[in-house]
Design an enzyme around this catalytic site. Structure first.
Site, PDB file in Angstrom:
ATOM      1  CB  SER A   1      -0.874   0.009   1.249  1.00  0.00           C
ATOM      2  OG  SER A   1      -0.069   0.338   2.369  1.00  0.00           O
ATOM      3  CE  LYS A   2      -2.214   6.623  -2.352  1.00  0.00           C
ATOM      4  NZ  LYS A   2      -3.621   6.373  -2.008  1.00  0.00           N
ATOM      5  NE  ARG A   3       0.285   0.444   5.942  1.00  0.00           N
ATOM      6  CZ  ARG A   3       0.841  -0.744   5.996  1.00  0.00           C
ATOM      7  NH1 ARG A   3       1.977  -0.923   6.630  1.00  0.00           N
ATOM      8  NH2 ARG A   3       0.260  -1.795   5.436  1.00  0.00           N
TER       9      ARG A   3
END
Ligand code: GLU
Length: 495
Positions: free
Chosen positions: A248-250
């Protein structure tokens, strides 16, 4: 109408952002499956959620797919333009008794859900309107009460997803709620529009991420209720980050556009995406899109999660960059150099051969086009940075001003300006100062490349030319003088 034996697959992104690695992998596997089976690869934009979808995202997805070379065989379908079609299908399901109106308000449902949560229980729609009398329903319709349409899930039995990758996965119908097909604003839910379009588009194989596996039994029930042929399903393994959590963006930027702008080659990105869940069954790792078309098979897609390893992508990209003929890198390198303000259009023709030679010199040492451009830039402009770690290791604490001044003078005498002569001169100069050759070569290398490592320095200098080398050594001399003055100042203050 498609022939009954024809393979038709589709990529169906929701245009709510950029095309990410996971979506691109889904698109690739569908595209490969189509090419391999002489089938058709379709594109469907699932843009029924007006708030989250945007034209900008749609265009971004098209651009990214085009860059990857994953062209679709027919014009894309936009779900936002097909509301009538979805309503027609809802009528069919209502008429056959497979769907019903539900007049529970969102607040009512939320209150029941909350109550269950407070008791520590799970909640699913309790069938309040499932078996209500036609009179009750009519009364609500007459009163103009807001409503949704729900699918009537059989109370018993199991629904089996016969998945090409995960095998048979069974779901007890009693665990599936009567899910919504049409919302109160008459917009279709994902389950409805997805199935209707797969039927209408003649999709034979649904190849998508494993996150959709839990949705599949509901969708199969809709196919069955419509007497439609259930497509073959293949759910691709999830892609995880290095921490084993879903990518994910993390985990940083993972969009195709990001990698493109960082100077990755589309061939390398495609190659890497193919390895996210698929393997050829031996230790080969390098595949062109064309080779993948021959080699790829759903049988060799793993059911276990894949891990996204940006290091490996970088390695693969470096391998591609080192092996592609310099000519093929020219356009992207030129763009990257323009972005760095060191490409002068008027010198283009004159510089072309020079740039070719520079690409050739650096391509095996650059992992991205951007890195390649950074490596080449010092040959075209004086304004490039000296890497701090290169300075720390090779210059700090040494008195190199004299030797580098002598080097600049010594190099004016080199004739002809070629590797052999340069080597003889530089080694002699180093000896004169009782330095190891490398002690003189390193400041020289930093002066002309900004870095502590480069291709052979004599080759670098030959290509750079006498005048460019002199200008860069002058700059290094100015730098060393400043450092020396600062050190002397500090000593004077200290004494
Ligand atoms: N729009 C869905 C998604 O982006 C597509 C699901 C499917 O391929 O059926 O996840």
């Amino acid at each position: 109408m498609p022939k009954s034996s024809e393979v038709r697959v589709r990529f169906a992104p929701s245009p709510t952002g950029e095309l990410h690695v996971g979506g691109a992998r889904t698109a690739l596997f569908n595209w490969l499956y189509a090419r391999q089976n002489k089938g058709t690869f379709l594109l469907r934009i699932e843009d029924t959620d007006e708030d989250r979808s945007s034209e900008e995202s749609t265009q971004g997805i098209f651009t990214a797919l085009k860059w990857l070379g994953l062209d679709s065989d027919e014009d894309p379908i936009y779900q936002s333009t097909r509301s009538d079609l979805y309503r027609d299908y809802v009528s069919l399901l209502m008429n056959s008794g497979n769907a019903y109106y539900c007049f529970c308000s969102a607040e009512e449902i939320e209150a029941k859900r909350q109550e269950a949560v407070e008791k520590g229980e799970g909640w699913r729609y309790d069938g309040t309107w499932r078996d209500r009398s036609p009179e009750d329903v009519q009364a609500m319709l007459d009163a103009g009460a807001p409503k949704v349409v729900r699918f009537k899930v059989p109370e018993e039995g199991t629904t089996v997803v016969d998945d090409q990758i995960h095998g048979e996965v069974s779901f007890g119908n009693e665990n599936l709620e009567d899910f919504t097909l049409l919302r109160s604003d008459e917009k279709p839910t994902y389950h409805l529009s997805n199935v209707v379009d797969d039927i209408e588009m003649g999709v034979t194989h649904v190849i998508r991420g494993a996150d959709h596996l839990p949705n599949t039994p509901k969708q199969i029930l809709v196919y069955e209720a419509l007497d439609a042929k259930v497509p073959v399903f293949a759910h691709l393994p999830l892609i995880l980050g290095p921490d084993k959590k879903r990518l994910s963006k993390r985990h940083g930027a993972t969009s195709v556009t990001h990698f493109r702008s960082k100077g990755y080659l589309s061939g390398a990105v495609i190659n890497y995406l193919a390895l996210l869940g698929w393997s050829p069954g031996d230790d080969r790792e390098i595949f062109t899109l064309h080779e993948l078309t021959k080699e790829f098979s759903l049988d060799r897609v793993n059911s276990s999660n894949a891990e996204f390893d940006v290091e490996k992508l970088g390695w693969l990209n470096g391998k591609y960059i080192s092996e592609v003929p310099a000519g093929e890198l020219m356009n992207s390198v030129r763009d990257a150099l323009s972005n760095r303000g060191c490409w002068q259009e008027e010198l283009e023709m004159e510089r072309r051969d020079y740039i070719f030679a520079l690409i050739d010199l650096w391509q095996s040492r650059s992992r991205t086009i951007n890195e390649l451009a950074d490596n080449i830039a010092p040959f075209l402009t004086e304004a490039f940075p000296y890497l701090p770690e290169a300075l720390a290791e090779n210059i700090r604490g040494k008195d190199l001003l004299g030797p580098v001044e002598a080097l600049r003078e010594g190099l004016t005498q080199v004739d002809p300006w070629n590797q052999e002569e340069l080597e003889v001169t530089i080694r002699q100069l180093a000896e004169g100062f009782e330095l190891e050759a490398s002690e003189l070569i390193q400041p020289c290398r930093i002066a002309v490349t900004g870095k502590a490592s480069s291709p052979g320095i004599f080759e670098v200098l030959e290509l750079m030319g006498r005048e460019n080398t002199r200008v860069r050594l002058d700059r290094m001399i100015r730098y060393l003088s400043k450092v020396k003055a600062a050190q002397e100042g500090a000593t004077a203050v200290g004494s």
